[in-house]
Design a protein around this motif. Sequence first.
Motif, mmCIF file in Angstrom:
data_model
loop_
_atom_site.group_PDB
_atom_site.id
_atom_site.type_symbol
_atom_site.label_atom_id
_atom_site.label_comp_id
_atom_site.label_asym_id
_atom_site.label_seq_id
_atom_site.Cartn_x
_atom_site.Cartn_y
_atom_site.Cartn_z
ATOM 1 N N LEU A 23 5.487 3.771 -13.260
ATOM 2 C CA LEU A 23 5.557 3.417 -14.670
ATOM 3 C C LEU A 23 4.187 3.000 -15.182
ATOM 4 O O LEU A 23 3.723 3.438 -16.236
ATOM 5 C CB LEU A 23 6.534 2.257 -14.822
ATOM 6 N N LEU A 24 3.525 2.159 -14.396
ATOM 7 C CA LEU A 24 2.199 1.686 -14.778
ATOM 8 C C LEU A 24 1.219 2.837 -14.879
ATOM 9 O O LEU A 24 0.350 2.872 -15.743
ATOM 10 C CB LEU A 24 1.708 0.669 -13.741
ATOM 11 N N PHE A 25 1.323 3.791 -13.963
ATOM 12 C CA PHE A 25 0.370 4.888 -13.952
ATOM 13 C C PHE A 25 0.633 5.884 -15.054
ATOM 14 O O PHE A 25 -0.170 6.781 -15.276
ATOM 15 C CB PHE A 25 0.399 5.619 -12.609
ATOM 16 N N GLY A 26 1.763 5.803 -15.710
ATOM 17 C CA GLY A 26 1.960 6.655 -16.861
ATOM 18 C C GLY A 26 3.245 7.436 -16.940
ATOM 19 O O GLY A 26 3.449 8.138 -17.907
ATOM 20 N N TRP A 37 4.108 9.607 -9.789
ATOM 21 C CA TRP A 37 3.502 9.915 -11.074
ATOM 22 C C TRP A 37 3.139 11.396 -11.131
ATOM 23 O O TRP A 37 3.430 12.095 -12.104
ATOM 24 C CB TRP A 37 2.265 9.033 -11.268
ATOM 25 N N LEU A 93 8.369 -1.351 -5.807
ATOM 26 C CA LEU A 93 6.972 -1.330 -6.212
ATOM 27 C C LEU A 93 6.533 0.074 -6.606
ATOM 28 O O LEU A 93 5.866 0.276 -7.617
ATOM 29 C CB LEU A 93 6.116 -1.857 -5.061
ATOM 30 N N PRO A 131 6.536 7.957 -18.217
ATOM 31 C CA PRO A 131 7.198 7.216 -19.290
ATOM 32 C C PRO A 131 8.704 7.289 -19.201
ATOM 33 O O PRO A 131 9.362 7.778 -20.106
ATOM 34 C CB PRO A 131 6.693 7.923 -20.534
ATOM 35 N N TYR A 132 9.273 6.798 -18.129
ATOM 36 C CA TYR A 132 10.723 6.833 -18.039
ATOM 37 C C TYR A 132 11.366 5.483 -18.228
ATOM 38 O O TYR A 132 12.545 5.322 -18.064
ATOM 39 C CB TYR A 132 11.159 7.457 -16.709
ATOM 40 N N GLY A 133 10.553 4.501 -18.524
ATOM 41 C CA GLY A 133 11.127 3.233 -18.971
ATOM 42 C C GLY A 133 11.515 2.298 -17.862
ATOM 43 O O GLY A 133 11.464 2.621 -16.692
ATOM 44 N N GLY A 134 11.916 1.121 -18.259
ATOM 45 C CA GLY A 134 12.273 0.059 -17.337
ATOM 46 C C GLY A 134 13.388 0.461 -16.399
ATOM 47 O O GLY A 134 13.528 -0.063 -15.298
ATOM 48 N N LEU A 191 5.046 14.410 -13.307
ATOM 49 C CA LEU A 191 4.263 15.249 -14.201
ATOM 50 C C LEU A 191 4.558 16.721 -13.949
ATOM 51 O O LEU A 191 4.674 17.530 -14.853
ATOM 52 C CB LEU A 191 2.776 14.960 -13.958
ATOM 53 N N LEU A 220 5.139 1.014 -10.201
ATOM 54 C CA LEU A 220 3.781 1.514 -10.353
ATOM 55 C C LEU A 220 3.740 2.891 -10.994
ATOM 56 O O LEU A 220 2.809 3.210 -11.727
ATOM 57 C CB LEU A 220 3.069 1.536 -9.007
ATOM 58 N N VAL A 251 2.104 1.651 -3.408
ATOM 59 C CA VAL A 251 1.059 2.183 -4.280
ATOM 60 C C VAL A 251 0.887 3.682 -4.047
ATOM 61 O O VAL A 251 0.854 4.480 -4.985
ATOM 62 C CB VAL A 251 -0.282 1.471 -4.026
ATOM 63 N N VAL A 269 1.686 6.714 -6.820
ATOM 64 C CA VAL A 269 0.824 7.809 -7.265
ATOM 65 C C VAL A 269 1.530 9.140 -7.074
ATOM 66 O O VAL A 269 1.498 10.018 -7.937
ATOM 67 C CB VAL A 269 -0.513 7.801 -6.492
ATOM 68 N N VAL A 300 0.841 -1.201 0.000
ATOM 69 C CA VAL A 300 0.000 0.000 0.000
ATOM 70 C C VAL A 300 0.876 1.251 0.000
ATOM 71 O O VAL A 300 0.606 2.221 -0.710
ATOM 72 C CB VAL A 300 -0.947 0.012 1.215
#
Lengths: 254, 494, 208
Positions: free
Chosen positions: C99-102, C43, C93, C104-107, C47, C97, C36, C40, C33
């Motif tokens: 990355l998953l949320f958007g 992310w 994690l 775009p900085y790659g692996g 931005l 995440l 997670v 967020v 948690v």
Amino acid sequence: MTASLALGPAPDVALSRINPVAQLTALIVVTVVLLTSLDVVTPAVVVAAELTLLPAAGLHRPGALLRRTWPLLAGAVSVGVVNVALSTHPSVVTGVGLGLRVVGLALPGVLLVASTDPVRLADALTLHWRVPTRFAYGALAALRLAPLLVAEFETIRLARRTRGVEAGRNPLARVRLLGGIGFALLVGAVRRGSRLATAMDARGFDSGIPRSNARGSVLHARDAWFVAGTVVVCVVAVALSVATGAWSPIFVGG
Amino acid sequence: MTGRVPADSCALPTDVARAQLSRNLPPARVVARGLGVRHASRHAWALHGIDLVVEPGERVLVTGGSGAGKSTLLAALAGILDPEGVEITGELTVGGRAPRQARGIVGLLAQDPDSQLVMTRAGDDVAFGLENAGVPAEEIWPRVDRALAAVGFRYGRDRSTQALSGGEKQRLVLAGVLVRCPGLLLLDEPTAQLDGPGAELVRSAVARTTADRSTTVVVVDHDAGPWLPLVDRVVELTPDGITERGAGWVPTPRAAGLRLPDAPDGPVLLAAEAAGFTYRGTATAALGPTDLTLRAGRALAVTGPNGTGKSTLALLLAGLRAPTSGRIEAAHELADGARRGGRRPDRWRAADLVGRIGTVFQNPEQQFLTGRLRDELALGPLRSGSHAATAHATAEELLDRLGLTAYADANPYTLSGGQQRRLSVATALATSPRVLVLDEPTFGQDAQTWRELVTLLAERRAAGCAVAVVTHDADLVRALADERLELQPAGSAP
Amino acid sequence: MADSAVRPSSHDVPGPAPAGARWRTVDIVVTAVLGVAFGVVFWAWNLAFGPLSAPLAFLAPLVGILNGVYLMPAVVAGLLVRKPGAAVFASTLAAALSLLFGSPYGGIIIVYGLVQGVGGELGFLLTRYRSFGWGTAVLAGVTAGLSTSIMDNSLYYSDLSFFGFKLPYTVFTVISSVLLAGVVGLLLVRAMARTGALGSFAAGRTRV
């Protein structure tokens, strides 16, 4: 909020047919190759190859693509420019190379996110790479809470307004408000997570019995071909770079 | 379709799991003798001298007010009490074993579906319990389908768990619990957070799936009425102990003997004219054009099925959102003195809003800001411009009025649900607003708190406030409402 | 009897931390948690500040001051859950995440999360997982900050001068890390403990 935060059902694009661990393997190969080189040819070749995969991940509309990647592009440009401007041996070519490297490192991640969903990823990781199941599915359970957090953000912001607290124009007040809301969200998330853990245990999560997997994850020949293809592209890139004399591995020279 | 989960669906793989999910697993017998439980951080015993026997296959309701120890009893039965955090005396066995050892045969359904759903797709979530037991994949999906059918789940396996109503989510959780063939099914106020139809969905699913007596059922709920047709026995927990209630017992209606003060009619304070709301980026209106007036000295109840925009209407009335069509207008005497925004509450500064319209959300925790009750109550007055001394005096008075003085220095998050509800109502009242907007204030409240709340609201009404309540609670509407607005789904005739 | 009924079911020290090193479900889920929640935050932070980092880098290695946020999940998880591996798990994690949320900085971002997690973990390791107060919080902040600045310096700024850029960048990153991950992190954990959200780690919330 963005669609990616909604964590919806698995995307059904061409690239989804490749198993997530194959994609991850390819991602690691590309990362290692790009990290060890500072020239411009290697990343150029790799990026070109990655761009051809974009339509396979359903990312062919330029508008949608730009929306997903504009911070990446901005970051790539800035890295390039910074290194050119502040370097001891400024060279535009090196700058371009470094910018391309940023893009080359990032695109596989973009492709992966666009073509898989967290459940498939967890299944693939636990079945093929023996990631401990409790951690993988515990993380998945926590991930399910993410969209709820985002929805609650707005509710809590409104709740604060009913108590007479709002941000107005003062940036410091905004930061304090954001911090307050963030804290309330975190407390709520930890509480919910604790209750979720109890519910998971009540359904046998901590029983110590080896878990089975209802969905399964299958490796096909095409996954091996995908990884092989990636290796080939990287070899070609390096070979080309050496041939044109641009090759400059990171640990040699300066 | 009888809804019975057939016996052979509990057939097992040949490993440890078989011991726990064995063929024709008998329903469990629950025995408590002289059970006492005390939490480490408290001096008083949560449970004391409890004797209870539940025969295999029986369905028992455990009822009682808040603080009687129902949740503690349930936690003890489920084997989830933290051994280092509690002291236990007496005897408690489930299926002949200690609860901690018997956890594999006990299924638990709690209140908040979002804290019980693990996966993003319905089928995966039900399969979760079977995966944990090591059941092979080819056996899992038939059992999942049977469990979904047994609870009457209306959607397929791929349905997103977020795209479900509260009642449907709880049914899904029930399917996930029952698919493991528990010998004892424990239900902890499973309908507390659901509206009428949702609660009915859950109760009917429970009735259907336990009709064959293959599972012992213990339901814990302060609201006994709706469960009576489903259970064989009722026991009541009081601070003195446990009492068996005979057949034919009915709980006292909540509103029995409630005498509320009369309220003279007053002027209109807030009016909505064809006010509607559509969320940005969606096509359909969350709230269709609605007209209503809030008068001082009168209470309005807003009712209607889920999805008709009741909570959205509450947000509009509270000045938290601007209507996307029509308007919400405050009377001059309410808007008088607002520094900005004229007669539109959504434009008022928060400090002005808090002294004019008091709002209480469904989830009290979302409105907590400080670390102490005392500060929580003083915050509103301070924000609306009172002096510190006045604010604190108001806080003390409210604490006293609501019986929360003992908790003055406690952290709001550590209060029980009923206490939190009282606190959130108190904080809304602290600035003496003339309009009160409450969203489901009686959710999950036991009889005593319910009466206190209703009395409190009636007193404010008599003092000249306009009260608007969004609610499913028919008792509340009958007891308090002078007017009623029934919202219809957008596009249907009223 | 009033105050005895009031005492919340947690003491002021965060988490009851039973002696075993085995991870309970609640340890896993709550650490996740945290991952997670910070995913967020990352992310949103990326931005807001991502594109900003370049112009700032022009001015000075001061851009290092933005890095503290990325080190928070590792230190906060370690202070809250107090089990070996918590820092690594939460940090990895959170990075994955974001990355998953958007973002775009790659692996490479996952590698960063891993390294940052290990850096934070090092701080807890150095105090043998026995102390979770100010000293450890600051120490973990330092080790985490060092780990991420070493990575940045070798990957993105390898061409730049040591004393002109790399060293000041490291210093600013470590300062940011100590302040945000260490100080704010510990305050955060203590504030959460006071709400009672941490005390009943095993059984969730009791409503009595």
